[in-house]
Motif scaffolding. Structure first.
Motif, short mmCIF file in Angstrom:
data_model
loop_
_atom_site.label_atom_id
_atom_site.label_comp_id
_atom_site.label_asym_id
_atom_site.label_seq_id
_atom_site.Cartn_x
_atom_site.Cartn_y
_atom_site.Cartn_z
N PHE A 51 0.86 -1.18 0.00
CA PHE A 51 0.00 0.00 0.00
C PHE A 51 0.89 1.22 0.00
N GLY A 52 0.31 2.38 -0.32
CA GLY A 52 1.17 3.56 -0.41
C GLY A 52 0.42 4.84 -0.67
N ALA A 53 1.19 5.86 -0.93
CA ALA A 53 0.64 7.18 -1.20
C ALA A 53 1.63 7.94 -2.06
N SER A 54 1.16 9.00 -2.66
CA SER A 54 2.05 9.83 -3.46
C SER A 54 1.60 11.28 -3.39
N PHE A 55 2.52 12.15 -3.72
CA PHE A 55 2.23 13.58 -3.76
C PHE A 55 3.03 14.19 -4.90
N ASP A 56 2.45 15.15 -5.59
CA ASP A 56 3.21 15.83 -6.63
C ASP A 56 2.77 17.27 -6.77
N THR A 57 3.64 18.06 -7.32
CA THR A 57 3.33 19.43 -7.65
C THR A 57 3.73 19.67 -9.10
N CYS A 58 2.95 20.46 -9.80
CA CYS A 58 3.24 20.58 -11.22
C CYS A 58 2.74 21.89 -11.80
#
Lengths: 214, 316
Positions: A51-58
């Protein structure tokens, strides 16, 4: 002829061909490409699920349609997004299929003259396929079904996001915690216009069992 | 090979964005703003109920917009008032600016036919008066032909030819019928029912298509206003103080009202770069929803879709 003005409450009702039926063949091609491109690579087992998570900015670019009559070909926003994937399953020896929730928000665009494009937020389910290219690099293709809302006004809109990301693992190879630096790009398909984005992010996955390499 | 592909996947869209973005394109000309304020209290119309807050609405909106333009944002503004009522500033029946249907049409057409108005300019129409659910966005002053009803289609047709961005502000009953629906889908864009959509026209209306809008005496400011206009003024930073008075000089009439736009206080609807129609709408809606609890009775409207209008900007 007198123009008909429908009740404002129903002005946002969506009708017409669903987005998914228009672009189904393109999505199938994308997933086939993602899996066949890495099918001949050395095997690395990922063990059980994760399981996991992610974050991004763009940078987020809204591409006005002809009927918007915008002076610019692209309107620029700053966007932030993330996913939570409670379920990731191994597919073959090098790939991982993840199911979760995706969310994003974009600021209003830079103003140009007398117009600006509104800020919005969106959320919904997502599905992604991550395939390891080697011990360090990976490629992720994802599909997100989102419902968006402009922050200033009450109406909502549907959005289909197709994204791809190159990943570079920055955590220790044998660790259960996989931290990956990602370079995601995406295309957002709406019924009235299309948007593109490109940025940088972090993805975290934790294996529920130990990882073995053969 | 795969790594080069991955890098290309990122670089190409980013490069395209830098070339295409607002920072790379030539900066547009600073707009000239033209404001037309139309208000009626119907004191000389026996067939229509008198309104007591419309003159105050109109005068304060005209002065507030001009103060914002002149002292805060340094923008050139030309204001025309068409007032019918018992107020000394109101025009007489013989004036071309007496707000009959024909005069309003002629005035709006004059903007459309003015070669000096550019695509980079802004036009604001503010209306305070009656509206009717029977497709009557505006109820004009009586004239010899007896035709006082201005429909939503009439108003759209008269304003569509005006170059540049247009903000239509209406504090009247059933004013939501003026808001042209946004064609969200391809089928709607082919539908005649959405033909009135103009990407350069923006709306702020006091109520929905089937609601009345109200006016009242406000104890804290000591005079009457339409509920919508009271908070429209507040959103753009108008201070209802009696310690100051502000004057607007136009070609036709001069008006003086109590109050001012303080140049040391940021208007509530202002964000980093200026004031947008959407932010004004958001401010008024939030007041109606969370402070006054009026939102179910009077629901302000604005245009749907991704576009918002910049009314004032420090970046021009």
């Amino acid at each position: 002829m007198t123009a008909h003005f429908p009740d404002k409450r129903h002005a946002g009702t969506i009708s017409g061909r669903p987005i998914t039926s228009v672009h189904a063949s393109a999505l199938l091609m994308l997933f086939l490409f993602a899996t066949t491109a890495v099918s001949s690579l050395p095997a690395v087992t990922t063990g059980g699920n994760a399981f996991g998570a992610s974050f991004d900015t763009c940078w987020y670019g809204s591409i006005p349609s002809a009927f918007h009559d915008d002076p610019l070909p692209v309107r620029s926003h700053l966007a932030f997004g993330g996913t939570v994937t409670p379920l990731s399953l191994s597919v073959g020896t090098r790939c991982e299929l993840s199911l979760g929730i995706s969310g994003c928000c974009a600021t209003r665009s830079l103003a140009y003259g007398t117009t600006v494009w509104r800020s919005f937020a969106a959320a919904g389910p997502m599905l992604d396929l991550t395939c390891a290219i080697d011990e360090r690099f990976s490629f992720t293709a994802a599909l997100h079904l989102l419902i968006g809302k402009y922050t200033q006004i009450p109406d909502t809109f549907p959005m289909l996001r197709v994204s791809a990301a190159a990943g570079m693992r920055i955590s220790m190879p044998q660790s259960r915690h996989r931290l990956t630096l990602t370079l995601p790009v995406s295309v957002d398909l709406r019924t009235d216009y299309v948007s593109v984005s490109a940025g940088i992010g972090l993805m975290w996955r934790m294996d529920r069992v130990s990882k073995e390499t053969t | 090979m795969k790594k080069r592909f991955s890098a290309l996947l990122f670089v190409l869209p980013l490069a395209a964005s830098i070339v295409s973005c607002e920072l790379a394109w030539p900066k547009p000309d600073k707009p000239t703003m033209r404001v037309l304020v139309v208000a009626l209290d119907y004191s000389d119309d026996d067939d229509v109920k008198n309104l007591e807050g419309t003159m105050t609405d109109a005068k304060e909106v005209a002065v507030a917009l001009n103060e914002l333009a002149g002292t805060v944002y340094d923008v050139e503004m030309e204001t025309t008032l068409m007032l019918q009522g018992s107020d000394p500033a109101a025009q007489g029946r013989s004036s071309d600016l007496y707000p009959t249907k024909a005069n309003i049409k002629r005035q709006l057409k004059s903007y459309a036919e003015n070669p000096g108005i550019l695509e980079s300019d802004i036009f604001v129409l503010y209306y305070s008066g009656h509206g009717s659910e029977r497709d009557a966005s505006m109820v004009a002053a009586p004239s010899l032909d007896g035709d006082v009803i201005i429909t939503a289609s009439d108003l759209s047709a008269w304003t569509s030819g005006i170059p540049g961005a247009k903000l239509i502000v209406m504090d009247s009953c059933y004013s939501g019928q003026q808001v042209a629906p946004y064609p969200q889908t391809a089928a709607q864009r082919d539908d005649d029912g959405f033909a009135a959509y103009d990407p350069h026209a923006f709306y702020l209306t006091a109520s929905s298509v089937d609601q009345s809008s109200y006016e009242d005496y406000f104890d804290d400011i000591g005079h009457r206003h339409g509920y919508f206009t009271r908070y429209f003024l507040e959103a753009i930073g108008w201070d209802h103080c009696t310690d100051y008075s502000s004057t607007l000089v136009t070609k036709d009439i001069d008006i003086t009202v109590d109050g001012r736009i303080p140049d040391t206080v940021r208007p509530p609807a202002a964000t980093g770069s200026g004031i947008t129609g959407g932010n004004i709408y958001r401010y008024i809606s939030d007041v109606f929803s969370f402070e006054k609890g009026w939102i179910a009775f009077q629901t302000p409207q604005t245009n749907d879709g991704p576009l918002d209008m910049v009314l004032f900007s420090e970046q021009w």
